[in-house]
Design an enzyme around this catalytic site. Structure first.
Site, PDB file in Angstrom:
ATOM      1  CG  HIS A  71      -0.162   0.106   2.530  1.00  0.00           C
ATOM      2  ND1 HIS A  71       0.319   1.291   3.042  1.00  0.00           N
ATOM      3  CD2 HIS A  71       0.195  -0.842   3.419  1.00  0.00           C
ATOM      4  CE1 HIS A  71       0.929   1.078   4.178  1.00  0.00           C
ATOM      5  NE2 HIS A  71       0.876  -0.207   4.436  1.00  0.00           N
ATOM      6  CG  LEU A  75      -3.407   9.992   7.109  1.00  0.00           C
ATOM      7  CD1 LEU A  75      -4.846  10.111   7.568  1.00  0.00           C
ATOM      8  CD2 LEU A  75      -2.834  11.370   6.806  1.00  0.00           C
ATOM      9  CB  THR A  83       0.341   1.380  11.042  1.00  0.00           C
ATOM     10  OG1 THR A  83       0.997   2.620  10.829  1.00  0.00           O
ATOM     11  CG2 THR A  83      -1.111   1.499  10.610  1.00  0.00           C
ATOM     12  N   GLY A  84       0.541  -1.417  12.260  1.00  0.00           N
ATOM     13  CA  GLY A  84       0.050  -2.776  12.438  1.00  0.00           C
ATOM     14  C   GLY A  84      -1.336  -2.959  11.877  1.00  0.00           C
ATOM     15  NE  ARG A 120      -1.571   0.111   6.626  1.00  0.00           N
ATOM     16  CZ  ARG A 120      -2.041  -0.411   7.749  1.00  0.00           C
ATOM     17  NH1 ARG A 120      -3.222  -0.005   8.223  1.00  0.00           N
ATOM     18  NH2 ARG A 120      -1.358  -1.338   8.408  1.00  0.00           N
ATOM     19  CD  GLU A 174       2.527  -4.733   8.308  1.00  0.00           C
ATOM     20  OE1 GLU A 174       2.847  -5.952   8.298  1.00  0.00           O
ATOM     21  OE2 GLU A 174       3.133  -3.862   7.670  1.00  0.00           O
ATOM     22  CG  HIS A 244      -0.666  -4.433   4.994  1.00  0.00           C
ATOM     23  ND1 HIS A 244      -1.090  -3.150   5.258  1.00  0.00           N
ATOM     24  CD2 HIS A 244      -1.799  -5.146   4.744  1.00  0.00           C
ATOM     25  CE1 HIS A 244      -2.407  -3.085   5.178  1.00  0.00           C
ATOM     26  NE2 HIS A 244      -2.865  -4.284   4.867  1.00  0.00           N
ATOM     27  CG  ASN A 246       6.052  -7.138   8.583  1.00  0.00           C
ATOM     28  OD1 ASN A 246       7.198  -7.560   8.584  1.00  0.00           O
ATOM     29  ND2 ASN A 246       5.731  -5.986   9.159  1.00  0.00           N
TER      30      ASN A 246
END
Length: 316
Positions: A71, A75, A83-84, A120, A174, A244, A246
């Site tokens: 992504h 923000l 974020t995770g 996202r 993520e 994401h 990961n």
């Protein structure tokens, strides 16, 4: 009878794609939910597979494209926060990255889209598709329950032919960063020490407090890929996956048979698509397309070159 992506079984279709019926049951131990009954044969008819499609070939002869996109900037990326699994949208820069990614893949065939359950990743997929030369509309499949399936039914066969199904799944989310989520990365390093935070972020099997390690993230993401995405590639469909850092690193580890050390060293930039060709049971990395103006990008295979030529000849 009404036309629908997630139609009830009808006489001429007998089988369905086995994908989770709900993308919002976070943390479930099972990857198997109710099937959305997305008919394989109907999907091929609706989506008009490209010359790369294996609809007329055996699985050993078919050739499919797999596009991976991390992504665009979110923000919380901008604010340097962990974020995770927190659901944060893209920044203006992230939107621009997603659109640029779409330009880079605008000539690569796409029959299905998979994303995480996080906004996202979904924004990135949707914005990227606004640039595709197919001009098909991505539609998120809602099959959380019978009412959601009924209320989102498409009643136009013509509209279905100009649409691409988007499957969302929490298993592609993520890595869950536990008690680090929402914390500033620099402040966290000052509090716990740079070495400890680096260990949490970059090790393979050491999770942050009450969070997931990369190994744990890999277990759910790769299992989902094997169960639900790889079968689509084997059937000749072309897939885009927006997710994401990961979850994508985990899948690339599987695709390229990387070691745990190699995957921890792997860096993925936001909004940069990666292309794989699936053929004869193997994934071949083709790097990142650099833009539709570069004709050589689409000479990875003869089929991709033919597909691009067909798009160029279409009226726009």
């Amino acid at each position: 009878m009404a036309s629908t992506f997630l139609s009830q079984p009808v006489a001429r279709y007998s089988s369905g794609i086995d994908v989770p019926a709900s993308s919002r049951n976070f943390g479930s131990s099972s990857l198997r939910f109710l099937s959305p009954r997305f008919p394989t044969i109907a999907t091929r008819s609706v989506l008009h597979p490209s010359p790369l499609s294996g609809s007329h070939h055996s699985s050993s002869e078919s050739e499919s494209s797999l596009i991976l996109i991390r992504h665009g900037e979110s923000l919380w990326n901008e604010k340097n926060l962990f974020t995770g699994c927190c659901d944060v949208p893209l920044t203006k820069r992230g939107v621009e990255e997603a659109i640029e990614a779409g330009k880079r893949i605008s000539y690569i065939p796409i029959d299905m889209i998979f994303t995480s359950a996080l906004i996202r990743a979904q924004m990135t997929a949707m914005l990227a598709m606004t640039q595709h030369r197919q001009k098909k509309v991505p539609i998120i499949i809602h099959n959380e329950n019978e009412q959601a399936t009924t209320w989102t039914r498409v009643y136009s066969g013509k509209t279905m032919k100009q649409s691409i199904p988007v499957i969302t799944s929490w298993q592609l989310n993520e890595r869950m960063y536990g008690e680090l989520q929402g914390l500033n990365k620099q402040e966290t390093a000052e509090r716990y020490g740079k070495e400890k935070v680096y260990e949490w972020r970059r090790s393979y099997d050491i999770p942050p407090p009450k969070g997931e390690s990369l190994e744990m993230c890999s277990q759910r993401a790769v299992a989902y890929f094997k169960d639900f995405i790889e079968p689509q590639l084997q059937s000749g469909k072309h897939v885009m996956l927006a997710a994401h850092g990961n979850s994508l690193r985990s899948i690339i580890m599987y695709l390229e048979k990387l070691t745990s050390q190699e995957v921890t060293d792997l860096e993925l930039s936001t909004g940069i698509p990666l292309l794989y060709i699936y053929k004869e049971g193997k994934f071949m990395s083709r790097g990142s397309p650099v833009g539709p103006s570069e004709a050589d990008v689409y000479a990875y295979t003869q089929n991709l070159a033919v597909y691009r030529q067909q798009l160029d000849e279409m009226p726009h």
